[in-house]
Write a protein that holds these residues in place. Structure first.
Motif: not given
Length: 129
Positions: A82-107
């Protein structure tokens, strides 16, 4: 009235639809973060580069002063420089929301299907031969 084979087919389709819904998705935080924060947390990350290309990595590592995005394909770990000068945005995964949606939507979807099936059929729907 449906035959047993038609009912069995409907049950199988519902089961496979439920399994597909459980595959889930990844939700990333809306606020950008820093590369150092992502490296410390060893979390999944989505990056947007200056050429408007978006990449997702399992984690970001630093070796000998260089940043690498790590992906895993067929069990093989691949490091992308990775070239640090080429990166515009870095977004981290939201683990709790991913889990809630992964279980909540199917239910919710499955619950709605069962309510609709229950309203349209008698309760012996699954037990008829």
């Amino acid at each position: 009235m449906k035959t047993y084979k038609e009912q069995n087919k409907s049950i199988k389709l519902l089961f496979f639809a439920f399994i597909m819904l459980l595959q889930g998705c990844s939700v990333y935080r809306s606020n950008p973060t820093t590369i150092e924060h992502v490296i410390r947390n060893e979390s999944k990350v989505k990056m947007v580069f200056k050429n408007n290309k978006t990449e997702k990595f399992e984690k970001i590592i630093i070796e000998e002063g260089n940043y690498y995005g790590v992906t895993i394909i067929n069990g093989e770990t691949i490091k992308h420089p990775l070239d640090q000068n080429e990166i515009l945005v870095v977004k981290e995964k939201n683990k709790s929301l991913s889990t809630i949606l992964g279980i909540g939507i199917p239910v919710v979807v499955l619950g709605t299907i069962f309510v609709l099936v229950g309203e349209n059929n008698s309760y012996d729907f699954f037990f008829q031969m």
